[in-house]
Design an enzyme around this catalytic site. Structure first.
Site, PDB file in Angstrom:
ATOM      1  CG  ASP A 181      -0.398  -0.291   2.521  1.00 18.34           C
ATOM      2  OD1 ASP A 181       0.844  -0.291   2.649  1.00 18.34           O
ATOM      3  OD2 ASP A 181      -1.171  -0.542   3.469  1.00 18.34           O
ATOM      4  CG  ASN A 227       8.254   0.852   8.736  1.00 18.57           C
ATOM      5  OD1 ASN A 227       8.893   0.954   7.696  1.00 18.57           O
ATOM      6  ND2 ASN A 227       7.237   0.021   8.874  1.00 18.57           N
TER       7      ASN A 227
END
Length: 470
Positions: A227, A286
């Site tokens: 995604d 992240n």
């Protein structure tokens, strides 16, 4: 020729089937939205993958006939298929703790520098290679990442799309092929890994039974099935001097590059080199993301998010901050208690109200964004003029303003539906409706609402706050 495309977009907390119409512009319609949450069985955290598939079929039925279908989802998780193509158990959720200690064992076996030189991947405890080394592979013939598993059930065709495969730790970052020597060194079965696909390539038509169930037929096409790869493809940038933050449950913050950065400094900073659209590299790290606030909200039943954010904006700045990437915040559970404990550990007074907790979370995320963006600039040598914040987090005005202040750069917020837009625009390009990545981004910029936040913060205060936790 039809100009309608369906995007199946599975997020960590919800999924949806979106319909895009490119006849005379770019319009998105939600055909079906459904919740997605983990299921704990015998002390193991799983995804309800069959329930998700049922909801996808409901969404495709509601969407009606389209030119093609693309599927994207979160990364790293997978299903195992037996020789007959049957699923062996429900996929395990990446927040499960089964890989505790495994990254250290792999580093001792292979060498952390060798592992990074091959895959270019940051060390996260849930990376696919660590999960596979804890899994029972008896009877497993094929490992299929989540969006490719959905594609397999829709078409009967097996494969692994490269942007998602690049998050496994088992893809060669230079050749974008399976890293066979590493796979052999780890003792994983060579035949477990299916052929690779590139975004835009056809997967296959809907199986007859699937077409009968949804009431129509169309081809399924590979997109940026991670995604974040789809989201970055839809960043409305007009040149290369931008950073992006794909902000939702996770914040993925970094820059887009033509080549990977594999220096010792990059490895030490735990930056990752993931495959993007058209051979680009998503050089990023992240950051824990809005997961912290989502878990706090679960601890405060009946709280209204809008009211909470309004109250948070009035709270005293920098009363308490935490490092959002501390491993203690990864599992589900009582997030306010963990934040309070982390504040005490770093010599700070814990927040005293939900609004103060929300302020702490958002300032901490802005600090995480700041650190990732600045390190991406330094490690890659890329000059940055603007930060594009896309995804659901772009609705959070306080977070966008704090991120601009923290980074000392303008933040352009939106589109919120970047993942869906990237998904459908890769399909549209395959159909000949757009020409290249630049045109895709121009179309997004021209058709989607965007908001710009100029930095106004005192960099010294952000430096002092960062020094408490980094």
């Amino acid at each position: 020729m039809s100009h309608r495309f369906a995007a199946v977009d599975l997020g960590a907390s919800s999924g949806r089937v979106m319909l895009a119409d490119l006849s005379g512009g770019l319009r998105l319609t939600e055909a079906h939205r459904f919740p997605n949450g983990p299921v704990r069985v015998a002390n193991r955290l799983h995804w309800d993958i069959l329930g998700l598939y049922r909801e996808i079929l409901t969404g495709l039925r509601a969407a009606g006939p389209v030119s093609s279908i693309g599927v994207d989802s979160w990364a790293v998780d997978y299903g195992l298929l037996d020789e007959s193509g049957g699923l062996i158990g429900n996929p395990v959720h990446y927040r499960d703790d089964r890989t505790r200690g495994v990254p250290e064992q792999v580093a001792a076996l292979v060498g952390a520098d060798t592992l990074y030189d091959v895959s270019g991947l940051q060390v996260l405890p849930f990376n696919t290679l660590y999960q596979l080394l804890t899994d029972r592979l008896d009877g497993a013939a094929t490992m299929v990442l989540i969006p490719d598993l959905i594609g397999y059930w829709l078409t009967g065709e097996l494969g692994a799309e490269v942007t998602n495969a690049s998050t496994t730790g088992l893809l060669d970052v230079r050749t974008r092929s399976w890293a066979r020597p590493l796979i052999e060194r780890l003792g994983l079965p060579a035949g477990l890994f299916p052929p690779l696909r590139r975004p835009g390539e056809p997967i296959g038509g809907l199986r007859r039974d699937v077409a009968a169930e949804v009431g129509w037929s169309a081809p399924v096409r590979a997109v940026g099935s991670h995604d974040t790869a789809s989201a970055v493809a839809a960043v409305p940038a007009s040149g290369p001097a931008f950073a992006y933050i794909s902000c939702g449950t996770w914040s993925l913050a970094g820059v887009e590059l033509p080549d990977p950065v594999l220096t010792p400094e990059s490895r030490a900073a735990n930056f990752t080199n993931e495959a993007g659209i058209d051979g680009t590299v998503r050089y990023l790290r992240n950051v824990m993301g809005l997961w912290l606030l989502q878990e706090c909200m679960r601890a405060w039943p009946g709280s209204d998010l809008g009211e909470l954010l309004t109250a948070a904006a009035a709270e005293r700045p920098f009363a308490a901050v935490v490092n959002p990437d501390e491993p203690v915040f990864l599992p589900p559970g009582d997030m306010p208690a963990r934040i309070a404990a982390e504040c005490r550990r770093t010599g700070q007074r814990p927040p005293s109200s939900p609004a103060a907790y929300a302020r702490c979370v958002l300032e901490s995320l802005a600090l995480g964004h700041r650190r990732a963006v600045r390190q991406a600039m330094e490690l890659s040598g890329r000059d940055i003029e603007v930060v594009h914040l896309v995804g659901g987090g772009s609705y959070n005005e306080l977070l966008c303003r704090l991120t601009a202040d923290a980074c000392g750069l303008p933040v352009v917020a939106g589109p919120a539906e970047a993942t869906t837009l990237g998904n459908v625009l890769v399909q549209a390009r395959a159909a000949g409706l757009v020409s290249d990545l630049e045109e895709m981004r121009s179309l997004v910029a021209a058709s989607q609402p965007l908001r710009r936040y100029e930095p106004s913060g005192d960099d010294r205060l952000w430096d002092e706050a960062a020094a408490r936790v980094f």
